[in-house]
Design an enzyme around this catalytic site. Structure first.
Site, short mmCIF file in Angstrom:
data_model
loop_
_atom_site.label_atom_id
_atom_site.label_comp_id
_atom_site.label_asym_id
_atom_site.label_seq_id
_atom_site.Cartn_x
_atom_site.Cartn_y
_atom_site.Cartn_z
N SER A 196 -20.67 21.56 -4.72
CA SER A 196 -20.25 21.78 -4.26
C SER A 196 -20.35 22.94 -3.57
CB SER A 196 -18.25 22.00 -4.26
OG SER A 196 -18.58 22.47 -5.75
N ALA A 198 -18.29 27.42 -2.99
CA ALA A 198 -17.36 27.76 -4.33
C ALA A 198 -15.84 27.44 -3.32
CB ALA A 198 -17.75 29.61 -3.58
N SER A 201 -14.42 30.70 -6.55
CA SER A 201 -15.44 31.41 -7.28
C SER A 201 -16.08 32.22 -5.87
CB SER A 201 -16.12 30.81 -7.87
OG SER A 201 -17.24 29.67 -6.95
N ASP A 258 -4.94 22.29 -7.57
CA ASP A 258 -6.28 21.69 -7.49
C ASP A 258 -5.87 19.80 -8.57
OD1 ASP A 258 -8.57 20.59 -7.50
OD2 ASP A 258 -9.29 22.33 -9.32
#
Lengths: 506, 506
Positions: A196, A198, A201, A258
């Site tokens: 993926s 970021a 991050s 998430d």
């Protein structure tokens, strides 16, 4: 009703936008922001209406580039338009808001309408928020995974065993996939690594790889690369493997939620055809997983979800208290990975790459897996394989570390005292790197000279910040005033009281 | 950075969109769908970036009409552009997702950023979904109300007592405000009625009034109308009274959630300067409020929130099992209201208008309030006042009921048997009316001939559907196949078993 296509040279991100004349709206009792379906042959696309009387005439429909491409339209041709009704999946989203558990049919409907863009971002956001609050069961994890796999492309490699690896987030500087893929592939195994970009991050593996090679390929191209070289490091979002996941992540990101943690990862792995997966669970006070017991619980969930999706899963709990290596940000990380493959890298990165590769070797039944991984890295076989893959992905196979472009605006952060690095604040490093422009600006990031336990002298550099824009560097400097990402203490042993939490002033 | 304004003749609903050249994006490390601030003097507006290389040159910024108007831009002038950071309020939305109770400061921040469009629809949706799931406390109700009032315009009428009325939704055909406002104003009281457009109903009071007069006015115009005539019937959304509420409603609507029920209503009432408010709570199996006990609980909450906001509130629980009057849909309802004011209306509408007006008269200390309301309606004083208000709002004061345009596509729904109307399904009537085009298409709707308890002969008309579009009429007919909005039974007394709920087939 039929309207004549007018190609507009405009781009609205990933939204499907069409422009109608206000007379057309009046005629068909439509309104701005209503949704309509464009129909051409067997394809159908739901679009959002904008209004522009100077752009299109009464019987025309102005289409943005995304719509033009997706529907393979030609300028001037006629298309059928249909009013769009509320999708059925909205009802199931409402059920989830009410706290009901959804069965496969309902989850599939929501995921399908997400992928087809029949649900708005705001409706998807309500679904994800409801999942976050109510939590999801293992059944829902399975259903979500299956629906996400079903609504995307799948790679079938025949009967072959396909190896894969995934690291959970939270730790800045995780560039180890750039080493693990070539180590595993050099041993003759197949590892089609889709990564993926970021989410929260400073750089996803796809962002890092993208600073030295292409990462966007068609499924056929990926297959060709992997069949020839045994591995790849590409962006998963470009091939519509579990495309729902990419849309969910876009909505979740600003909210920092998430809820689809497990299905997000596992649907990608299953879609790419993986049979054997190592999940790296970094554990640390600022990592996603904070305690050893929660790491164990999570590992069991991964293994169980894998079982339900017919995949062998092994989990590794890794040290996640500070960055892996020294570099944070796409280009800086790519450079450090290349240097390490060339024999000149930090120990933490070498250990992690060898450790995780050896687990894959063990799953594959290789003898002395640790020794094998170490040998492949140190003998230069991994570097050779990496250069092959970089070349196959359109990069320069002869790339030198110094060729990798790093942002030119920079600032050195100096230690104000002598002592030892007592603590690294991962969140602050990540936030700084993102403020500097990472991951979108490839050259932005941080190079960390001093890690935990390192001795520091007053005036020595703790880290350097790199950016491609003066404004972003300024923003980062402003933020840094309230931060202390690298904590230096004179004598650690004496500081038993680590911090004091004060009463709230009322 | 500075860019040159290029006016685009495009409209994106209520979103602020700008178009940049991809070179500009590259230069400033921006990306499609990023947010930037446009700054001109002291005003600042957050906009979403689209890309269009054929539309704007490198140093230009194409602005949609909403941005052009909102920022009072001129074509060709230079404006300052700033990168937009994540708003602080996002952190508070995350807290709400986690189930925390928010204090005034945090709620204010979220509401302010909603109004300033610093939060995306998807972020607002997450906030509303979290509120819906976690429920809100009375303190949060108060804080939300205060913040919504604070971030909008307020009318100050001096020391005068200002009367107001609000009906909760769920009942089709609620046009009684078109009678209550003139009755109350004709008695010399002040009633500046601001209404919403329909959220999930077939017509809001503003939609109904709009079919015969303007409803969008500036605050000064509203003040002038009310000072002269004692009352008005206008749309609240056009004057930025509690503008957050309008944005919240847009997001809530497709999700069918309504967590801000109390603050939504009360913030509007407070902003318009009301001191004395009657809340009408229709109760019925298909109304928003289903039982007498929940109606009582809600009434207490309205009164308590009113107290916290320094308003006197009185609640009336009303019969909500079927439509008020016979007409459903903006133009049909306006026509029925006018006929009723002219002395030729259905009893249910007359009773409701007189009943609620008399409560206001009682709060105002008038003697024999019921008699007074009845006298004003029957003597024609209410009609005279209504025509004054229609005239003041730009309508035709001499309007005849037959002048009101009704959709020309129509279909009569016939009873298949003789008997008595046993039950009216409000939800189905509303859904049909909306499918026909209401409330956006003013002439769309339903005229219901047979209400509960009416005798029906086989072949007699139960109701007529009106639409402005053949396609929408077809959609409604398709839906009707699975519906029975007017339930006729031959002999009610014999049908003790009203319905049978079958087991689910697996």
């Amino acid at each position: 009703m039929k309207l004549k296509v007018k190609k507009l040279f405009m781009d609205a991100g990933d939204l499907y936008v069409v422009v109608l004349n206000s007379k057309t709206l009046k005629k068909y009792a439509l309104h701005p922001l209503d949704r309509i379906d464009i129909i051409k042959g067997k394809s159908r696309l739901t679009c959002i209406i904008n209004v522009g009387d100077k752009i299109v005439k009464e019987n025309e429909i102005g289409v943005y580039l995304e719509v033009y491409k997706k529907m393979k339209l030609r300028d001037g041709e006629s298309v059928e338009i249909e009013l769009q009704e509320q999708p059925k999946s909205l009802m199931y989203i409402r059920e989830k808001i009410q706290g009901k558990t959804l069965d496969y049919k309902k989850i599939y409907e929501i995921v399908k309408d997400t992928v087809n863009r029949d649900l708005t971002e705001s409706e998807i956001s309500a679904f994800l928020t409801a999942l976050e609050i109510h939590k999801i069961t293992m059944e829902e994890n399975e259903y979500l995974s299956r629906a996400m796999i079903e609504t995307g492309n799948k790679i079938n490699w025949g009967k072959k065993r396909i190896f894969d690896k995934h690291s959970l987030g939270g730790i800045p500087g995780k560039k180890e996939s750039l080493l693990i893929v070539p180590i595993v592939a050099a041993a003759g195994l197949t590892i089609p690594k889709t990564s993926s970009r970021a989410v929260s991050s400073a750089s996803g593996t796809a962002d890092t790889m993208e600073s030295i090679a292409n990462v966007e390929f068609t499924l056929d191209e990926i297959k060709r690369i992997v069949k020839k070289h045994g591995g790849c490091i590409v962006w998963g979002g470009s091939v519509d493997l579990s495309p729902a996941d990419d849309i969910f992540i876009q909505v979740e990101h600003p909210l920092e939620i998430d809820p689809m943690f497990l299905p997000s990862i596992m649907s990608k792995k299953k879609s790419v055809g993986s049979t054997d997966v190592v999940i790296d669970i970094p554990m640390g006070r600022e990592a996603k997983v904070k305690t050893i017991s929660s790491a164990h619980t999570l590992a069991r969930e991964f293994i169980e979800l894998g079982r339900r999706l017919s995949m062998r899963v092994r989990c590794a709990i890794t040290y996640g208290e500070q960055p892996i290596g020294h570099a944070i940000g796409p280009a800086l990380e790519a450079r450090e990975a290349l240097e390490t493959l060339m024999g000149n890298g930090p120990n933490s990165l070498i250990q992690k790459a060898i450790g995780l590769s050896s687990i894959i070797f063990d799953m594959a039944g290789k003898k002395k897996p640790m020794k094998l991984a170490e040998y492949i890295l140190k003998s230069g076989k991994a570097e050779k394989k990496f250069r092959e893959i970089v070349g196959a992905q359109g990069g320069d196979p002869k790339l030198k570390p110094k060729d990798i472009h790093i942002g030119e605006k920079k600032f050195d952060v100096i230690s104000k005292k002598s002592g030892t690095v007592f603590w690294i604040r991962n969140f602050q490093l990540t936030e700084l790197a993102r403020t500097l422009g990472a991951p979108k600006d490839k050259g932005a990031g941080i190079y960390l000279y001093k890690k935990k336990g390192y001795k520091v002298k007053k005036g020595e550099k703790l880290f350097t910040m790199f950016s491609e824009s003066e404004a972003k560097l300024d923003n980062a400097l402003e933020k840094l005033k309230k931060m202390e990402p690298v904590v230096v203490r004179e004598r650690i042993s004496q500081e038993i009281i680590m911090d004091v939490i004060k009463e709230v002033k009322r």
